[in-house]
Design a protein around this motif. Structure first.
Motif, PDB file in Angstrom:
ATOM      1  N   HIS A  78       0.809  -1.217   0.000  1.00  0.00           N
ATOM      2  CA  HIS A  78       0.000   0.000   0.000  1.00  0.00           C
ATOM      3  C   HIS A  78       0.844   1.270   0.000  1.00  0.00           C
ATOM      4  N   ARG A  79       2.158   1.156   0.072  1.00  0.00           N
ATOM      5  CA  ARG A  79       3.000   2.329   0.159  1.00  0.00           C
ATOM      6  C   ARG A  79       4.210   2.316  -0.779  1.00  0.00           C
ATOM      7  N   TRP A  80       4.692   1.146  -1.200  1.00  0.00           N
ATOM      8  CA  TRP A  80       5.959   1.065  -1.907  1.00  0.00           C
ATOM      9  C   TRP A  80       5.798   0.546  -3.329  1.00  0.00           C
ATOM     10  N   ILE A  81       6.641   1.090  -4.193  1.00  0.00           N
ATOM     11  CA  ILE A  81       6.741   0.646  -5.590  1.00  0.00           C
ATOM     12  C   ILE A  81       8.219   0.458  -5.891  1.00  0.00           C
ATOM     13  N   ILE A  82       8.539  -0.590  -6.623  1.00  0.00           N
ATOM     14  CA  ILE A  82       9.896  -0.736  -7.154  1.00  0.00           C
ATOM     15  C   ILE A  82       9.776  -0.684  -8.676  1.00  0.00           C
ATOM     16  N   ALA A  83      10.701   0.031  -9.303  1.00  0.00           N
ATOM     17  CA  ALA A  83      10.614   0.215 -10.755  1.00  0.00           C
ATOM     18  C   ALA A  83      12.002   0.090 -11.369  1.00  0.00           C
ATOM     19  N   ASP A  84      12.012  -0.354 -12.600  1.00  0.00           N
ATOM     20  CA  ASP A  84      13.226  -0.487 -13.399  1.00  0.00           C
ATOM     21  C   ASP A  84      13.222   0.652 -14.414  1.00  0.00           C
ATOM     22  N   TYR A  85      14.354   1.312 -14.594  1.00  0.00           N
ATOM     23  CA  TYR A  85      14.428   2.407 -15.557  1.00  0.00           C
ATOM     24  C   TYR A  85      15.715   2.324 -16.358  1.00  0.00           C
ATOM     25  N   SER A  86      15.718   2.993 -17.501  1.00  0.00           N
ATOM     26  CA  SER A  86      16.924   3.021 -18.335  1.00  0.00           C
ATOM     27  C   SER A  86      16.860   4.205 -19.286  1.00  0.00           C
ATOM     28  N   ASN A  87      18.000   4.495 -19.885  1.00  0.00           N
ATOM     29  CA  ASN A  87      18.045   5.482 -20.960  1.00  0.00           C
ATOM     30  C   ASN A  87      18.528   4.827 -22.257  1.00  0.00           C
ATOM     31  N   GLY A  88      18.501   3.522 -22.311  1.00  0.00           N
ATOM     32  CA  GLY A  88      18.953   2.787 -23.475  1.00  0.00           C
ATOM     33  C   GLY A  88      20.379   2.292 -23.349  1.00  0.00           C
ATOM     34  N   GLU A  89      21.182   2.961 -22.531  1.00  0.00           N
ATOM     35  CA  GLU A  89      22.567   2.567 -22.321  1.00  0.00           C
ATOM     36  C   GLU A  89      22.838   2.185 -20.870  1.00  0.00           C
ATOM     37  N   MET A  90      22.189   2.891 -19.955  1.00  0.00           N
ATOM     38  CA  MET A  90      22.396   2.667 -18.529  1.00  0.00           C
ATOM     39  C   MET A  90      21.074   2.216 -17.913  1.00  0.00           C
ATOM     40  N   TRP A  91      21.192   1.362 -16.898  1.00  0.00           N
ATOM     41  CA  TRP A  91      20.005   0.784 -16.266  1.00  0.00           C
ATOM     42  C   TRP A  91      20.056   1.026 -14.767  1.00  0.00           C
ATOM     43  N   GLY A  92      18.879   1.109 -14.177  1.00  0.00           N
ATOM     44  CA  GLY A  92      18.834   1.297 -12.738  1.00  0.00           C
ATOM     45  C   GLY A  92      17.492   0.885 -12.171  1.00  0.00           C
ATOM     46  N   GLU A  93      17.402   0.997 -10.857  1.00  0.00           N
ATOM     47  CA  GLU A  93      16.166   0.673 -10.159  1.00  0.00           C
ATOM     48  C   GLU A  93      15.889   1.777  -9.153  1.00  0.00           C
ATOM     49  N   VAL A  94      14.614   1.980  -8.864  1.00  0.00           N
ATOM     50  CA  VAL A  94      14.215   3.024  -7.936  1.00  0.00           C
ATOM     51  C   VAL A  94      13.140   2.481  -7.005  1.00  0.00           C
ATOM     52  N   LEU A  95      13.214   2.890  -5.749  1.00  0.00           N
ATOM     53  CA  LEU A  95      12.211   2.552  -4.760  1.00  0.00           C
ATOM     54  C   LEU A  95      11.404   3.821  -4.493  1.00  0.00           C
ATOM     55  N   LEU A  96      10.123   3.746  -4.748  1.00  0.00           N
ATOM     56  CA  LEU A  96       9.239   4.907  -4.636  1.00  0.00           C
ATOM     57  C   LEU A  96       8.218   4.701  -3.531  1.00  0.00           C
ATOM     58  N   LYS A  97       7.796   5.816  -2.946  1.00  0.00           N
ATOM     59  CA  LYS A  97       6.613   5.829  -2.089  1.00  0.00           C
ATOM     60  C   LYS A  97       5.482   6.381  -2.936  1.00  0.00           C
ATOM     61  N   TYR A  98       4.294   5.848  -2.751  1.00  0.00           N
ATOM     62  CA  TYR A  98       3.154   6.446  -3.430  1.00  0.00           C
ATOM     63  C   TYR A  98       2.043   6.667  -2.419  1.00  0.00           C
ATOM     64  N   PHE A  99       1.259   7.689  -2.702  1.00  0.00           N
ATOM     65  CA  PHE A  99       0.172   8.059  -1.810  1.00  0.00           C
ATOM     66  C   PHE A  99      -1.087   8.244  -2.639  1.00  0.00           C
ATOM     67  N   VAL A 100      -2.194   7.704  -2.152  1.00  0.00           N
ATOM     68  CA  VAL A 100      -3.503   7.955  -2.758  1.00  0.00           C
ATOM     69  C   VAL A 100      -4.142   9.028  -1.902  1.00  0.00           C
ATOM     70  N   ASN A 101      -4.272  10.211  -2.478  1.00  0.00           N
ATOM     71  CA  ASN A 101      -4.794  11.357  -1.744  1.00  0.00           C
ATOM     72  C   ASN A 101      -6.311  11.273  -1.605  1.00  0.00           C
ATOM     73  N   THR A 102      -6.867  12.124  -0.759  1.00  0.00           N
ATOM     74  CA  THR A 102      -8.314  12.096  -0.514  1.00  0.00           C
ATOM     75  C   THR A 102      -9.108  12.450  -1.758  1.00  0.00           C
ATOM     76  N   ASP A 103      -8.532  13.235  -2.661  1.00  0.00           N
ATOM     77  CA  ASP A 103      -9.235  13.563  -3.914  1.00  0.00           C
ATOM     78  C   ASP A 103      -8.964  12.507  -4.989  1.00  0.00           C
ATOM     79  N   GLU A 104      -8.449  11.349  -4.575  1.00  0.00           N
ATOM     80  CA  GLU A 104      -8.150  10.192  -5.434  1.00  0.00           C
ATOM     81  C   GLU A 104      -7.038  10.443  -6.437  1.00  0.00           C
TER      82      GLU A 104
END
Length: 167
Positions: A127-153
């Motif tokens: 309910h709070r965390w996302i893990i994502a894979d990203y790249s620019n075509g040459e370099m690759w990485g991963e990111v740990l994100l927090k997400y929030f569902v606000n009261t206005d959805e």
């Protein structure tokens, strides 16, 4: 001589029939045995894959009842948010930022060279965390994100930690 030739041919024909019958009856048993062994191996393989998939999906919103219950806000007068509908919405909102000319700001990386960083793959852990894979075509990485569902959805994101792999 003709009678002995016929007798020999008759004995030969009977022996050929006997051997043919024995061969085909044993072949059926052999094929059934082989089929049973193969079926057993396949069932074992399927069960092993199911166990591994269950272990891999342990950290996912789809299989975490406690995280799903977080979105049941009826006790505090809020709305119920179904995780089946939330997962594609959150994923789509995050991937929409890939259209930014400077790259997706939630990769935690500034543009390096001519290519921008975009998020390729997203996994919502709870309910709070996302893990994502990203790249620019040459370099690759991963990111740990927090997400929030606000009261206005609306959905907001926050970069917690990012990692860029070496070339």
């Amino acid at each position: 001589m003709k009678k002995s030739l016929m007798l020999y041919l008759l004995i030969l024909a009977v022996l050929m029939n006997l051997f043919t019958y024995m061969f085909y009856s044993q072949e059926v048993k052999f094929e059934q045995n082989r089929y049973e062994k193969t079926t057993k191996k396949l069932r074992d393989s399927i069960n092993l894959v199911k166990v591994k998939l269950d272990e891999a999906d342990y950290f996912s919103l789809e299989h975490n009842e406690n995280a799903q219950n977080y979105f049941d806000n009826t006790a505090s007068g809020g709305k119920i948010i179904l995780h089946e509908k939330l997962i594609p919405v959150v994923t789509e909102k995050l991937l929409d930022f890939n259209a930014n000319p400077k790259g997706n700001p939630y990769t935690g990386q500034d543009q390096i060279g001519p290519n921008k960083f975009i998020i390729n793959k997203v996994k919502i852990l709870n309910h709070r965390w996302i893990i994502a894979d990203y790249s620019n075509g040459e370099m690759w990485g991963e990111v740990l994100l927090k997400y929030f569902v606000n009261t206005d959805e609306s959905i907001s994101f926050e970069v917690n930690q990012t990692w860029l792999y070496q070339k």
